[in-house]
Scaffold this active site. Structure first.
Site, PDB file in Angstrom:
ATOM      1  N   GLU A  76       0.638  -1.062  -0.100  1.00  0.00           N
ATOM      2  CA  GLU A  76       0.159   0.178  -0.018  1.00  0.00           C
ATOM      3  C   GLU A  76       0.866   1.427   0.181  1.00  0.00           C
ATOM      4  OE1 GLU A  76      -4.266  -0.651   1.910  1.00  0.00           O
ATOM      5  OE2 GLU A  76      -3.029   0.728   3.270  1.00  0.00           O
ATOM      6  N   HIS A 113       7.147 -27.078  -0.986  1.00  0.00           N
ATOM      7  CA  HIS A 113       6.689 -28.222  -1.442  1.00  0.00           C
ATOM      8  C   HIS A 113       5.466 -27.676  -2.315  1.00  0.00           C
ATOM      9  CE1 HIS A 113       9.071 -31.107   0.740  1.00  0.00           C
ATOM     10  NE2 HIS A 113       9.263 -30.121   1.419  1.00  0.00           N
ATOM     11  N   LYS A 172     -14.329   0.564  -3.551  1.00  0.00           N
ATOM     12  CA  LYS A 172     -15.375   1.062  -2.562  1.00  0.00           C
ATOM     13  C   LYS A 172     -16.707   1.653  -3.345  1.00  0.00           C
ATOM     14  CE  LYS A 172     -12.290   1.701   1.370  1.00  0.00           C
ATOM     15  NZ  LYS A 172     -11.553   2.627   2.301  1.00  0.00           N
TER      16      LYS A 172
END
Ligand code: PA5
Length: 435
Positions: free
Chosen positions: A276, A297, A411
């Site tokens: 951010e 793995h 948003k």
């Protein structure tokens, strides 16, 4: 003390030192969000004592589970610390400490419905954390948890079981807290969410979980002094310089590696901090994380031989904190007697060293960081180190580390699609695109 074993070229150290001047001279973009630099020194008895009095009060009520509501910077620091410090199987073991569970960090109906299944018969309290006080995810979760508490304990008694951590004056949460008479802690104006672990945002849940916030702050204070110094051996300068050197050489993805599963959420916190802060204006190192040897793995193949745009920052822990020795087996059917008497951690260390060399051979450089052990002091040091290095690194690229304009895009669309008043035109355009 945290060790940073990197050796960036002088050109990048010089750039990082200039960025250090910008950060500590408080002269860069976003310099009204530098309050986190002073938190270790300035967090006094008023805050720590206030937090400890909530812990004592909720203990006296017999609270078993605290629902901690927040998202992004308003929950990851607490979760990172608590997961690192608590027993790996804490949730299933008897404990005198309050258990912290999380809400409002996603919008999943299933998750939140199951949370209510879990807390239905427990003695419950709630910490709701939102700097803006208007973030949808925590606000929706808080409406539900508040309703649950009011139903279970009644309107008046539920107020004692709710603490709000929010802005001093602004936002719907502040209004609600004032109206209802909840206890509140303030997130300072000049501290952004992802830099707020050392404010009550992190300190309150961490203290409720039974951990020593004074030691966490002491670790951060000790690192704050180290990071402040303008010199080439400053670990934050070195790490910022080393990662920028990697980026300039075409390494676009930084993978934070740990060999202790308890550090998984430290990596989640770090990803938010760096992603951010640096990912804007079309640039920035993409922060990823893995836990080894588990992910050797699963992701090991890609890291060893996939696209060569990766470098790794490895956090190792010098003291395991517990002992478990591999025993002799007379039958030796598994052929492992060559390990008899060795500690698990020795195997872990050889896996680390072997992985470092293998990845170097595969074109994936390593930046090694080492902490002494996983405790409050060392985590405090680590958090402050990463924050300071992040500020320096972003300024090295000419990026403002303290804003996040891109977070708003989803948003606005979500509000429009949910029918929020005022978003009608946007909703029509979005629905057209979704046809
Ligand atoms: O770092 C940030 O600023 C964000 O991650 C915020 O912490 C997050 O969006 C939550 O915001 P708020 O605390 O205002 O609810």
């Amino acid at each position: 003390m945290l060790k940073v074993s990197v050796n960036p070229s002088s050109q990048f150290v010089e750039k990082a030192l200039k960025a250090h001047d910008t950060l500590y001279g408080r002269s860069g973009a976003g310099n009204d969000f530098l309050g986190w630099l002073d938190l270790p020194a300035n967090t006094g008895e008023d805050i720590v004592g206030g937090i400890e009095s909530v812990v004592a009060d909720w203990k006296s009520l017999g609270v078993e589970v605290v629902v901690c509501i927040g998202i992004g910077g308003s929950y990851l620091g607490a979760k990172a610390t608590i997961e690192a410090l608590q027993h790996s199987f804490a949730a299933s073991m008897p404990s005198k400490a309050m258990q912290i569970v999380y809400a409002g960090h996603n919008l999943s109906e299933l998750y939140h419905a199951e949370l209510f299944d879990y807390i239905a018969d427990k003695n419950v309290a709630c910490v709701v954390i939102s700097k803006s006080g208007t973030t949808t995810e925590p606000a929706v979760a808080f409406r539900a948890v508040k309703g649950f508490l009011e139903k279970k304990y009644g309107n008046e008694a539920s107020c004692r079981r709710i603490v709000a951590v929010t802005d001093a004056a602004r936002g719907a949460l502040k209004t609600l807290a004032t109206e209802k008479g909840y206890r509140t802690f303030v997130i300072p104006d000049n501290v952004g969410g992802r830099y707020s672990v050392l404010t009550p945002v992190g300190l309150l849940p961490i203290a409720l979980a039974g951990f020593d916030i004074r030691a966490l702050l002491a670790g951060a204070a000790s690192m704050a002094k180290v990071c402040e110094e303008r010199k080439a051996s400053n670990p934050a300068v070195l790490y910022a310089a080393a990662r920028q050197e990697q980026y300039a050489s075409g390494k676009k993805i930084e993978i934070l590696v740990n060999f202790v599963p308890k550090l998984q959420y430290v990596a989640e916190w770090w990803k938010q901090l760096y992603g951010e802060s640096e990912g804007k204006d079309g640039v920035g190192i993409f922060p990823a994380s893995v836990g080894f040897t588990t992910d050797l793995h699963s992701m090991g193949q890609y890291i060893q031989e996939g696209e060569r745009t990766l470098f790794e920052t490895v956090i190792s822990v010098s003291k395991a904190g517990r002992e478990l020795v591999i025993e002799n087996d007379p039958a030796n059917l598994d052929g492992l007697n060559f390990l008899t008497g060795k500690h698990f951690e020795e195997c872990n260390l050889m896996a680390q060293l072997g992985t470092r060399l293998a990845h170097q051979d595969g074109g994936v450089p390593t930046l090694p960081l080492e902490i002494e052990k996983i405790d409050e002091f060392n985590l405090g040091e680590l958090f402050f180190f990463f924050e300071a290095a992040c500020g320096i690194s972003a300024y090295t690229m000419g990026i403002n580390p303290f804003n996040q304009p891109g977070v708003e895009a989803y948003k606005k669309n979500m509000f429009a699609l949910l029918g929020k008043p005022g978003y009608e035109d946007k909703a029509a355009a979005l629905l057209e695109r979704l046809k």
